[in-house]
Scaffold this active site. Structure first.
Site, mmCIF file in Angstrom:
data_model
loop_
_atom_site.group_PDB
_atom_site.id
_atom_site.type_symbol
_atom_site.label_atom_id
_atom_site.label_comp_id
_atom_site.label_asym_id
_atom_site.label_seq_id
_atom_site.Cartn_x
_atom_site.Cartn_y
_atom_site.Cartn_z
ATOM 1 N N TYR A 107 0.828 -1.203 0.000
ATOM 2 C CA TYR A 107 0.000 0.000 0.000
ATOM 3 C C TYR A 107 0.868 1.261 0.000
ATOM 4 O O TYR A 107 1.922 1.289 0.619
ATOM 5 C CB TYR A 107 -0.907 0.009 1.238
ATOM 6 C CG TYR A 107 -1.816 1.198 1.247
ATOM 7 C CD1 TYR A 107 -2.929 1.227 0.422
ATOM 8 C CD2 TYR A 107 -1.526 2.330 2.021
ATOM 9 C CE1 TYR A 107 -3.753 2.333 0.381
ATOM 10 C CE2 TYR A 107 -2.353 3.436 1.976
ATOM 11 C CZ TYR A 107 -3.457 3.444 1.162
ATOM 12 O OH TYR A 107 -4.269 4.540 1.112
ATOM 13 N N TRP A 109 1.163 5.721 -1.590
ATOM 14 C CA TRP A 109 0.838 6.736 -2.591
ATOM 15 C C TRP A 109 1.858 6.855 -3.702
ATOM 16 O O TRP A 109 1.574 7.469 -4.733
ATOM 17 C CB TRP A 109 0.651 8.090 -1.905
ATOM 18 C CG TRP A 109 -0.760 8.300 -1.493
ATOM 19 C CD1 TRP A 109 -1.503 7.494 -0.685
ATOM 20 C CD2 TRP A 109 -1.617 9.372 -1.906
ATOM 21 N NE1 TRP A 109 -2.765 8.008 -0.561
ATOM 22 C CE2 TRP A 109 -2.862 9.168 -1.290
ATOM 23 C CE3 TRP A 109 -1.446 10.490 -2.709
ATOM 24 C CZ2 TRP A 109 -3.940 10.034 -1.470
ATOM 25 C CZ3 TRP A 109 -2.521 11.357 -2.877
ATOM 26 C CH2 TRP A 109 -3.749 11.119 -2.265
HETATM 27 N N1 LIG Z 1 -1.398 18.450 3.236
HETATM 28 C C1 LIG Z 1 -1.810 17.180 3.115
HETATM 29 N N2 LIG Z 1 -3.049 16.929 2.607
HETATM 30 C C2 LIG Z 1 -3.473 15.648 2.492
HETATM 31 C C3 LIG Z 1 -2.652 14.547 2.826
HETATM 32 C C4 LIG Z 1 -1.352 14.837 3.340
HETATM 33 O O1 LIG Z 1 -0.576 13.930 3.683
HETATM 34 N N3 LIG Z 1 -0.969 16.162 3.463
HETATM 35 N N4 LIG Z 1 -3.111 13.262 2.670
HETATM 36 C C5 LIG Z 1 -4.252 13.026 1.776
HETATM 37 C C6 LIG Z 1 -4.905 11.741 2.076
HETATM 38 S S1 LIG Z 1 -4.105 10.311 1.644
HETATM 39 C C7 LIG Z 1 -6.128 11.643 2.639
HETATM 40 S S2 LIG Z 1 -6.861 10.119 2.860
HETATM 41 C C8 LIG Z 1 -6.871 12.838 3.056
HETATM 42 C C9 LIG Z 1 -7.536 12.671 4.404
HETATM 43 O O2 LIG Z 1 -8.408 13.735 4.593
HETATM 44 P P1 LIG Z 1 -9.198 13.865 5.959
HETATM 45 O O3 LIG Z 1 -9.563 12.534 6.472
HETATM 46 O O4 LIG Z 1 -10.283 14.828 5.714
HETATM 47 O O5 LIG Z 1 -8.080 14.546 6.857
HETATM 48 P P2 LIG Z 1 -7.605 14.356 8.368
HETATM 49 O O6 LIG Z 1 -6.603 15.430 8.562
HETATM 50 O O7 LIG Z 1 -7.185 12.958 8.645
HETATM 51 O O8 LIG Z 1 -8.908 14.586 9.226
HETATM 52 C C10 LIG Z 1 -9.623 15.814 9.173
HETATM 53 C C11 LIG Z 1 -9.938 16.290 10.570
HETATM 54 O O9 LIG Z 1 -10.830 15.392 11.236
HETATM 55 C C12 LIG Z 1 -10.811 15.788 12.592
HETATM 56 N N5 LIG Z 1 -11.232 14.680 13.433
HETATM 57 C C13 LIG Z 1 -10.491 13.648 13.894
HETATM 58 N N6 LIG Z 1 -11.255 12.829 14.664
HETATM 59 C C14 LIG Z 1 -12.504 13.362 14.666
HETATM 60 C C15 LIG Z 1 -13.741 12.987 15.279
HETATM 61 O O10 LIG Z 1 -13.869 11.969 15.940
HETATM 62 N N7 LIG Z 1 -14.802 13.806 15.034
HETATM 63 C C16 LIG Z 1 -14.729 14.924 14.287
HETATM 64 N N8 LIG Z 1 -15.832 15.629 14.108
HETATM 65 N N9 LIG Z 1 -13.572 15.304 13.725
HETATM 66 C C17 LIG Z 1 -12.484 14.533 13.893
HETATM 67 C C18 LIG Z 1 -9.399 16.192 12.908
HETATM 68 O O11 LIG Z 1 -9.418 17.390 13.686
HETATM 69 C C19 LIG Z 1 -8.777 16.360 11.525
HETATM 70 O O12 LIG Z 1 -8.050 17.554 11.390
HETATM 71 O O13 LIG Z 1 -6.001 13.955 3.109
HETATM 72 C C20 LIG Z 1 -5.290 14.129 1.886
HETATM 73 N N10 LIG Z 1 -4.697 15.445 1.940
HETATM 74 N N1 LIG Z 2 -1.896 8.095 12.526
HETATM 75 C C1 LIG Z 2 -2.292 8.180 11.260
HETATM 76 N N2 LIG Z 2 -1.754 7.363 10.336
HETATM 77 C C2 LIG Z 2 -2.153 7.439 9.060
HETATM 78 C C3 LIG Z 2 -3.149 8.373 8.671
HETATM 79 C C4 LIG Z 2 -3.720 9.207 9.654
HETATM 80 O O1 LIG Z 2 -4.629 10.022 9.386
HETATM 81 N N3 LIG Z 2 -3.247 9.099 10.936
HETATM 82 N N4 LIG Z 2 -3.531 8.438 7.361
HETATM 83 C C5 LIG Z 2 -3.391 7.230 6.572
HETATM 84 C C6 LIG Z 2 -3.604 7.496 5.153
HETATM 85 S S1 LIG Z 2 -5.127 8.204 4.756
HETATM 86 C C7 LIG Z 2 -2.731 7.152 4.183
HETATM 87 S S2 LIG Z 2 -3.212 7.312 2.542
HETATM 88 C C8 LIG Z 2 -1.408 6.571 4.506
HETATM 89 C C9 LIG Z 2 -0.289 7.072 3.570
HETATM 90 O O2 LIG Z 2 0.811 6.244 3.679
HETATM 91 P P1 LIG Z 2 1.867 6.081 2.466
HETATM 92 O O3 LIG Z 2 1.174 6.226 1.161
HETATM 93 O O4 LIG Z 2 2.622 4.831 2.709
HETATM 94 O O5 LIG Z 2 2.799 7.346 2.718
HETATM 95 P P2 LIG Z 2 3.845 8.060 1.742
HETATM 96 O O6 LIG Z 2 4.803 8.793 2.631
HETATM 97 O O7 LIG Z 2 3.124 8.847 0.712
HETATM 98 O O8 LIG Z 2 4.628 6.826 1.106
HETATM 99 C C10 LIG Z 2 4.909 6.707 -0.248
HETATM 100 C C11 LIG Z 2 6.325 6.169 -0.406
HETATM 101 O O9 LIG Z 2 6.572 5.938 -1.792
HETATM 102 C C12 LIG Z 2 7.872 6.408 -2.124
HETATM 103 N N5 LIG Z 2 7.889 6.695 -3.567
HETATM 104 C C13 LIG Z 2 7.534 7.833 -4.198
HETATM 105 N N6 LIG Z 2 7.656 7.685 -5.531
HETATM 106 C C14 LIG Z 2 8.090 6.429 -5.748
HETATM 107 C C15 LIG Z 2 8.378 5.685 -6.935
HETATM 108 O O10 LIG Z 2 8.256 6.153 -8.058
HETATM 109 N N7 LIG Z 2 8.777 4.393 -6.764
HETATM 110 C C16 LIG Z 2 8.923 3.820 -5.533
HETATM 111 N N8 LIG Z 2 9.344 2.551 -5.472
HETATM 112 N N9 LIG Z 2 8.663 4.518 -4.395
HETATM 113 C C17 LIG Z 2 8.239 5.793 -4.510
HETATM 114 C C18 LIG Z 2 8.066 7.621 -1.249
HETATM 115 O O11 LIG Z 2 9.434 7.932 -1.095
HETATM 116 C C19 LIG Z 2 7.392 7.155 0.057
HETATM 117 O O12 LIG Z 2 8.319 6.525 0.907
HETATM 118 O O13 LIG Z 2 -1.076 6.879 5.868
HETATM 119 C C20 LIG Z 2 -2.083 6.463 6.776
HETATM 120 N N10 LIG Z 2 -1.590 6.619 8.134
HETATM 121 MO MO LIG Z 3 -5.211 8.523 2.476
#
Ligand SMILES: Nc1nc2c(c(=O)[nH]1)N[C@H]1C(S)=C(S)[C@@H](COP(=O)(O)OP(=O)(O)OC[C@H]3O[C@@H](n4cnc5c(=O)[nH]c(N)nc54)[C@H](O)[C@@H]3O)O[C@H]1N2
Ligand SMILES: Nc1nc2c(c(=O)[nH]1)N[C@H]1C(S)=C(S)[C@@H](COP(=O)(O)OP(=O)(O)OC[C@H]3O[C@@H](n4cnc5c(=O)[nH]c(N)nc54)[C@H](O)[C@@H]3O)O[C@H]1N2
Ligand SMILES: [Mo]
Length: 766
Positions: A107, A109
């Site tokens: 898994y 991104w």
């Molecule tokens: N800058 C930046 N943007 C991102 C990402 C990133 O790594 N960096 N990751 C992307 C990815 S993969 C995803 S999946 C999305 C996720 O997008 P979201 O799921 O919308 O983002 P989060 O920041 O996990 O959560 C949003 C807010 O939910 C609130 N929250 C937490 N628990 C609760 C609760 O029980 N109740 C309520 N009402 N609120 C709660 C927290 O205050 C949090 O700031 O973001 C994407 N956008």
């Molecule tokens: N506590 C907590 N944990 C969370 C979350 C949260 O809200 N709270 N959010 C979750 C969510 S929504 C998500 S989506 C995950 C995200 O978790 P990940 O998707 O695992 O996070 P990334 O840091 O984006 O990891 C991508 C990796 O791919 C590598 N990469 C980039 N380009 C390439 C390429 O071309 N080839 C190869 N081989 N590697 C490459 C990057 O260097 C990086 O190490 O985290 C989850 N974890």
């Molecule tokens: Mo995500």
């Protein structure tokens, strides 16, 4: 001079290759470029973190079977030797244990770009090798991915593409109930590449049109400043109770839309009996919800009184279901919108994921551009993606998922490309124990991430800035030819070239490459795209012209959509694909599973950890998405580093709560619970709950021995989070459910070392 372009999940860039040095600039037509990308170039070419050459873990060379995997030195080897090792390990695993003993769930991104998409390359490769155990679902919204098909008869992806569009919200919605917020912080990101950031502008337009936004969240800043904004603080994990109390008020006052419920919903009577207490003796009243949510009953009633008079969008951030019983707020929220009878009307109803990325609700036509073929799957075993530690620790054990019962396979070899489980998984101390089980772990990355530092065979790949690719994202209006900025650093190779070398050793090179070079593949994918374009009435240029121009603008027309609009208009003519052909507020299919943690209708279950059931001094940990990077990517870059506090990840507490513990801004604090501990640098925020601490994800895990045990000295929150599924239905991760204690770190704090190279050794040394 010719402008060239490239793209990433956080934005698109242009550069002039005749400049010296070549510098990325933000894509000129993006009205609101993300800050994250300002650090991309520096982070990508940071020699301190880049993997220069293939490397093998010392202990693995001597057959330690993983014992020293959490802290070992590396031996750099030539590519041929590294590929020989990897091919041998695969052959031995397949011969001794079969292909299902290879875990290729991998898994993550990775990077934007259609051809060099690491997971697509890996799956194509592993399928040709005879198959692998895969993973289902995402870390983003696994619980919704399982629930939504049962209750709406469509996939979560289809639901996302039918999300009511922003133009309708801006023109029609008068009250946005933003559970978990709608934030430009998260809307910086769009999977697959983005040329235009527009969520903040849509919120401004809606606010200017008079839409009121209620940010229902522990943090006020989960909605950015906008006209009509107010904040309802709520205890994390309790939204389901608030939603049920609001619905209960509508029912007892007779304000619910019975005509809508009769026409479009099945199972309302069962749910209503649960809400009124006829079923279990407990009315889900405002008085019942008040102490759970930490909101006065009168405030809940006042909000309920407003609802029938407004045109309401019940909006849930994805994060709402990344918590214990995460299926429930989604299901209960849909039921609230159904009770209001506004589903299927312009700008109102139920939404999931507005602002969680830049994609949700974009008023544009979506076109299915081609992708690299991954070939047919040969092994049908899989796990729900967030159950990786359970799988590695308990092979053969039974798990339930989406109304099925299965067993965990016995994994001997893990292959990861494009993800970072030692960033993304919960309870990383537990994952470390599980990670010692397989015989071999192979990782491709360009940087020495926490996961690369725990692999046996580490193969250095290129970044997108070192290769050409195509950005074809169905949710963006432009197609970009991504041009390389410079030659690969060190000995880095494209993932495609790495798999090529392995496929040759394993005897299926021709099947893997189909005789094509990288450019042949890109030309081939583009030709498929041209055909798709033609079928959509778009005339795409030929490959050479596209490559020379760099950008193709698909269209400027908007396409406005209303979630479930056709169905609500005429449920007979446009039935849903559920067993009842309607919205299922009661699902017989789910009820028949008799799961202890997911009944047949929305149900309140207390989360496994919450602040009102622990002694004073415990805080709810909010590990949300980081403003300054994408997950752990670019953590070594200047933008993410500038936001740290004295070199450690910044955590936030409410000003008064910190003062009560004698803490000040800038202090190094220890966050800990029974699962582990980490250090962080404290900052204060007056506009958040006093019983919460915010520590965004993505600081690279840096476990070191200290007087307080082995803790992460950098600030990775997943050392503290809970590794449990949302329920036996969805099995999503529950990253947002965890409680921690906080104290000041006395004395000198160990320096962060993870943004440096790991230890190297020779084959014979030591
Ligand atoms: N800058 C930046 N943007 C991102 C990402 C990133 O790594 N960096 N990751 C992307 C990815 S993969 C995803 S999946 C999305 C996720 O997008 P979201 O799921 O919308 O983002 P989060 O920041 O996990 O959560 C949003 C807010 O939910 C609130 N929250 C937490 N628990 C609760 C609760 O029980 N109740 C309520 N009402 N609120 C709660 C927290 O205050 C949090 O700031 O973001 C994407 N956008
Ligand atoms: N506590 C907590 N944990 C969370 C979350 C949260 O809200 N709270 N959010 C979750 C969510 S929504 C998500 S989506 C995950 C995200 O978790 P990940 O998707 O695992 O996070 P990334 O840091 O984006 O990891 C991508 C990796 O791919 C590598 N990469 C980039 N380009 C390439 C390429 O071309 N080839 C190869 N081989 N590697 C490459 C990057 O260097 C990086 O190490 O985290 C989850 N974890
Ligand atoms: Mo995500």
């Amino acid at each position: 001079m010719a402008l060239k372009f490239t793209s990433s999940h956080w934005g698109s860039y242009q550069f002039d290759s005749s400049d010296d040095p070549v510098r990325l600039r933000t894509f000129a037509d993006d009205p609101a470029p993300s800050d994250i990308g300002a650090g991309w170039q520096d982070a990508a070419f940071d020699a301190d973190v880049r993997i220069a050459r293939p490397a093998i873990r010392k202990g693995w060379l001597y057959g330690d079977r993983g014992a020293a995997r959490n802290d070992d030195a590396y031996v750099e080897v030539p590519w041929d030797e590294a590929l020989d090792f990897a091919a041998q390990a695969m052959t031995q695993t397949i011969e001794a244990h079969g292909n299902q003993a290879i875990y290729g769930g991998s898994y993550g991104w990775a990077s934007a770009g259609r051809f060099h998409h690491a997971q697509s390359q890996l799956r194509r490769f592993l399928n040709l090798a005879g198959g692998y155990t895969g993973s289902k679902g995402t870390y983003s919204h696994a619980a919704a991915e399982v629930l939504i098909p049962h209750i709406l008869g469509m996939t979560n992806g289809q639901f996302a593409e039918n999300l009511t569009t922003w133009d309708q919200i801006a023109d029609n919605c008068t009250l946005m109930l933003a559970f978990g917020g709608i934030s430009a912080r998260t809307a910086q990101i769009a999977a697959g590449g983005v040329t235009e950031h527009d969520v903040a502008a849509w919120m401004q337009r809606a606010g200017a049109n008079g839409m009121q936004t209620l940010c229902i969240s522990p943090l006020m800043n989960d909605v950015d400043a906008v006209a009509g904004l107010s904040w309802q603080s709520i205890r994390p994990g309790s939204d389901t109770a608030l939603i049920m109390a609001l619905t209960h008020e509508l029912i007892v006052k007779g304000w619910h839309d019975t005509a809508f419920l009769d026409r479009c919903v099945t199972g309302w009577d069962t749910y209503q009996a649960y809400l009124t207490g006829a079923a279990d003796g407990q009315a889900k009243s405002s008085e019942w919800a008040a102490p759970l949510c930490d909101i006065a009953a009168e405030d809940i009633r006042a909000l309920a009184r407003r609802l029938p008079k407004e045109r309401v969008m019940v909006s849930m951030a994805w994060g709402m279901q990344r918590s214990d019983h995460g299926e429930q707020p989604i299901w209960a929220g849909l039921a609230l919108a159904a009770a209001l009878g506004q589903i299927g009307q312009p700008g109102t109803g139920f939404g999931f994921g507005y602002g969680s990325t830049n994609m949700g609700g974009r008023p544009q036509r979506f076109i299915s551009w081609p992708a690299l073929s991954q070939g047919p799957a040969k092994v049908l075993d899989y796990i729900p993606v967030a159950r990786i530690s359970d799988m590695l620790l308990y092979p053969g054990e039974v798990f339930t998922y989406d109304c099925e019962t299965r067993r965990y396979p016995d994994i001997k070899l893990v292959y990861w490309a494009g993800g970072n489980p030692f960033h993304h998984h919960q309870d990383l101390n537990r994952l470390e124990r599980a990670w010692m089980r397989p015989e071999t772990i192979i990782v491709h990355d360009h940087s020495w991430t926490a996961t690369a530092r725990r692999a046996d065979i580490v193969l250095p790949c290129t970044t997108p800035l070192e290769r050409d690719d195509l950005m074809l994202n169905r949710k963006d209006n432009r197609l970009l030819y991504m041009s390389r900025l410079r030659a690969p650093m060190g000995e880095a190779r494209d993932d495609y070239a790495i798999f090529n070398g392995l496929a040759r050793r394993l005897g299926f090179k021709d099947a893997f490459t189909e005789g094509r070079s990288v450019e042949d593949w890109q030309r081939h994918i583009w030709e498929l795209a041209v055909a798709v374009g033609t079928s959509q009435g778009l005339k795409l240029p030929d490959y050479d012209h596209f490559k020379a121009q760099g950008v193709f603008q698909c269209e400027t027309d908007t396409e406005s959509r209303t979630t479930l609009g056709d169905f609500v208009n005429d449920p007979q003519v446009h039935p849903l694909n559920t067993p009842s052909k309607r919205i299922e507020i009661f699902s017989d299919r789910i009820a028949r599973e008799n799961l202890p943690d997911c009944a047949g209708h929305p149900t309140w279950y207390a989360p496994s950890e919450k602040t009102d059931s622990v002694a004073a001094g415990w805080f709810h940990l909010i590990s949300n998405q980081p403003r300054t990077r994408l997950h752990a990517q670019l953590d070594n870059g200047p933008i993410a580093k500038a936001a740290k506090t004295n070199g450690r990840e910044t955590c936030w507490m409410k000003t008064q709560a910190a003062q009560a513990l004698g803490l000040q801004a800038g202090d190094v604090v220890l966050l800990h619970n029974a699962r582990g501990g980490c250090l962080a640098g404290l900052q204060l925020d007056p506009d958040m709950r006093a019983d919460c601490v915010v520590l965004p994800t993505g600081a690279w895990l840096d476990l070191q021995d200290t007087p307080r045990g082995r803790i992460c000295v950098h600030g990775n929150p997943n050392i503290l989070t809970l590794d449990k599924g949302t329920s036996g239905l969805g099995q999503g991760n529950i990253a947002h459910t965890a409680v921690v204690q906080i104290e000041k770190w006395d004395g000198p704090a160990p320096p962060v070392r993870v943004h440096q190279q790991p230890r190297f050794t020779t084959k014979t040394e030591g």
